[in-house]
Design an enzyme around this catalytic site. Structure first.
Site, mmCIF file in Angstrom:
data_model
loop_
_atom_site.group_PDB
_atom_site.id
_atom_site.type_symbol
_atom_site.label_atom_id
_atom_site.label_comp_id
_atom_site.label_asym_id
_atom_site.label_seq_id
_atom_site.Cartn_x
_atom_site.Cartn_y
_atom_site.Cartn_z
ATOM 1 N N CYS A 99 12.760 -44.368 -26.493
ATOM 2 C CA CYS A 99 11.993 -45.323 -25.686
ATOM 3 C C CYS A 99 10.959 -46.036 -26.536
ATOM 4 O O CYS A 99 10.612 -47.184 -26.284
ATOM 5 C CB CYS A 99 11.279 -44.596 -24.543
ATOM 6 N N GLU A 159 8.863 -43.576 -16.422
ATOM 7 C CA GLU A 159 8.746 -44.121 -17.788
ATOM 8 C C GLU A 159 10.053 -44.836 -18.040
ATOM 9 O O GLU A 159 11.134 -44.242 -17.982
ATOM 10 C CB GLU A 159 8.493 -43.001 -18.795
#
Length: 544
Positions: free
Chosen positions: A329, A293
């Site tokens: 994120c 990720e």
């Protein structure tokens, strides 16, 4: 020995504590903060269950008080990393053969310890070392971390329940083996829960792990290891090796027994790891699993029909963009808003942003802390300079001060060009670009949003018009792995919104779901025939 089809407890999401004045949790975390602030422990490596010292240190400092050293971690050399790989492989046969219910019990106990005894400690370590407010630490290092542990054992059990059909006279089975090698878990600084998930998700499936914590999140990483040890995790299952990325990465990625990589961090670093794995394929005993990720350039897109929702819009942009200093994120870093809505939204949003308090997270009146380190601060300053040009102007914030901590005021930047760097590049700081588009260019601007950035992690649309929502969902279908309707693009909850994106945002293996657990198993199909054929021929061979 237990003869039963044991079932793990059904998971529920951990309730979020408020830390309001007068609450027990507020007193507990402040006490833990005071305790940790007065200490400066030496953090050893943990290899095969043994504490290893190297004599060379990485200093951990508080971003909001960067002169304060809160811990010194022994730095791993290439030789230590080799030892960690060996320890992981040595522990593998025992751990893989441990019955699932016994592995699960360890992680369920860890969840209970984190919900109780370790909650103030891990939250305080996250606040002190990563500059999170009490609320941001609570939803991360307590609630999400607990959820990962409880839900992942449930997902693992659900996965192992999946068995093939069997024809007459046979029994078909699927054996969910660990990978043929160890897993390299590489953690980011911004979520303590992610660090825990990166190393424990593979371990739940029977894998052993070499765990590299972020050098800017060492104290919380150390407490995670203490937590797992107390929960009963056997020696060598997870090996803790702080150190330089190149030293650790080059050693691990060159090891013949690398079975997989579980990574959260920058797109550039993951790309480099992927390239190195490709170059080393002839060395490996198997194809390593690569799960990553990575970056994001997350958006909020506003339709003209949201003109009466400016209160919710302002909160979504401010919370989505500036909670934890924009270092999530999923943080909102670009906003597309029609001119009709912007006229009403701008004064309310700018006033809200200008009221945000920034400072030491030990002062619970502060909404934001500091960005993580000097490198992040310097990078952010470059974008603040870009906000002084003719095609971009800071309409709120724009100031930064590193004299005591790495503090950056929450900054809104009005961008005349939708391809301005502030609208297209990942900044990972409290800087949000705003592009005002003509009301009649909704579809065209949706397509601009889809194509402007290389990332595809999170995004949100605000609208009351259902047709407009359907259009946004269609046009932005590949622009975000987590898509929100009338909400901010942050705050994914384990078991509710599995998290991950594609394009330059990663492999989209959805942490917080069974999909991620599938990546850490190498299934074996078993066919047992009860009565095997004893003649060579088939009926079709017979004469007429």
């Amino acid at each position: 020995m237990i003869h039963a089809n044991l079932r793990v407890p059904l998971p529920v999401n951990e309730p979020i504590k408020t830390y309001a004045p007068g609450t027990v949790e507020r007193v507990e975390v402040k006490t833990a903060l005071n305790k940790l602030s007065g200490e400066c422990p030496e953090l050893p490596l943990i290899i095969g269950g043994k504490e290893v010292t190297t004599g060379k240190f990485i200093e951990a400092r508080s971003p909001h008080r960067h002169r304060q050293v809160i811990a010194k971690a022994h730095e791993a050399t290439a030789a230590h990393v080799e030892q960690a790989c060996h320890a992981a492989m040595a522990a593998k046969p025992m751990w893989e053969s441990t019955p699932f219910h016994e592995r699960a019990a360890i992680f369920l106990r860890a969840a209970e310890l984190l919900a109780t005894k370790y909650r103030p400690l891990v939250n305080a370590a996250t606040m002190l070392g990563q500059s999170k407010t009490a609320h941001q630490a609570e939803i991360d290092s307590a609630c999400e971390a607990i959820d990962f542990l409880r839900f992942n054992v449930h997902f693992a059990q659900t996965l192992m329940d999946q068995q093939p059909l069997s024809g007459p006279g046979m029994w078909n089975q699927t054996d969910y083996r660990a990978l043929d090698g160890f897993v390299f878990a590489v953690a980011p600084f911004n979520f303590t829960a992610i660090a825990l998930n990166l190393c424990t998700a593979p371990a739940i499936m029977g894998n052993t792990v070499v765990f590299k914590p972020a050098s800017t999140a060492l104290l919380s990483g150390w407490y995670l290891m203490k937590l797992l040890k107390e929960a009963g995790l056997p020696d060598g299952v997870i090996n803790f090796v702080p150190g330089g990325g190149s030293v650790i990465g080059n050693t691990v990625l060159g090891h013949r027994d690398l079975g997989g990589i579980h990574f959260t961090g920058s797109t550039g670093v993951f790309n480099g790891m992927w390239k190195t794995v490709g170059e080393n394929m002839s060395k490996y005993r198997q194809y390593p699993r690569l799960v990553g990720e990575t970056g994001g350039k997350d958006f909020i897109f506003v339709h003209p029909s949201a003109i009466d929702d400016v209160d919710a819009l302002a909160v979504a942009i401010a919370r989505g963009g500036f909670e934890y200093q924009g270092q999530k994120c999923s943080a909102c870093s670009r906003v597309y808003v029609p001119k009709s809505v912007w006229t009403k939204l701008e004064p309310q949003l700018t006033a809200m942003v200008n009221e945000i308090k920034v400072g030491d997270v030990a002062d619970f009146r502060n909404f934001m802390g500091a960005v993580i380190d000097e490198k992040s601060f310097a990078n952010t300053q470059k974008y603040l300079e870009l906000a002084k040009g003719s095609d971009a102007q800071a309409i709120a914030g724009g100031q930064a001060d590193r004299s005591e901590g790495y503090f950056v005021r929450p900054t809104l930047v009005s961008c005349a060009n939708p391809r301005h760097p502030i609208m297209t590049e990942e900044i990972f700081a409290p800087v949000v670009g705003v592009y005002v588009y003509p009301d009649d260019k909704y579809v065209e601007t949706l397509r601009e949003c889809d194509q402007a950035a290389s990332y595809a992690l999170t995004g949100a649309v605000f609208a009351r018009d259902r047709a407009a929502i359907a259009t946004a969902s269609r046009e932005l279908r590949h622009a975000a792995g987590n898509f929100y309707i009338n909400d901010k693009p942050t705050g994914a909850v384990v078991g509710q919104q599995p998290f991950g994106g594609s394009r330059a945002s990663g492999t989209n293996d959805k942490a917080g779901s069974m999909l991620n657990l599938m990546r850490w198993t190498s299934p074996r199909t078993i066919k047992e025939t009860f009565v095997a054929p004893t003649t060579l021929g088939y009926p079709f061979l017979a004469a007429e």
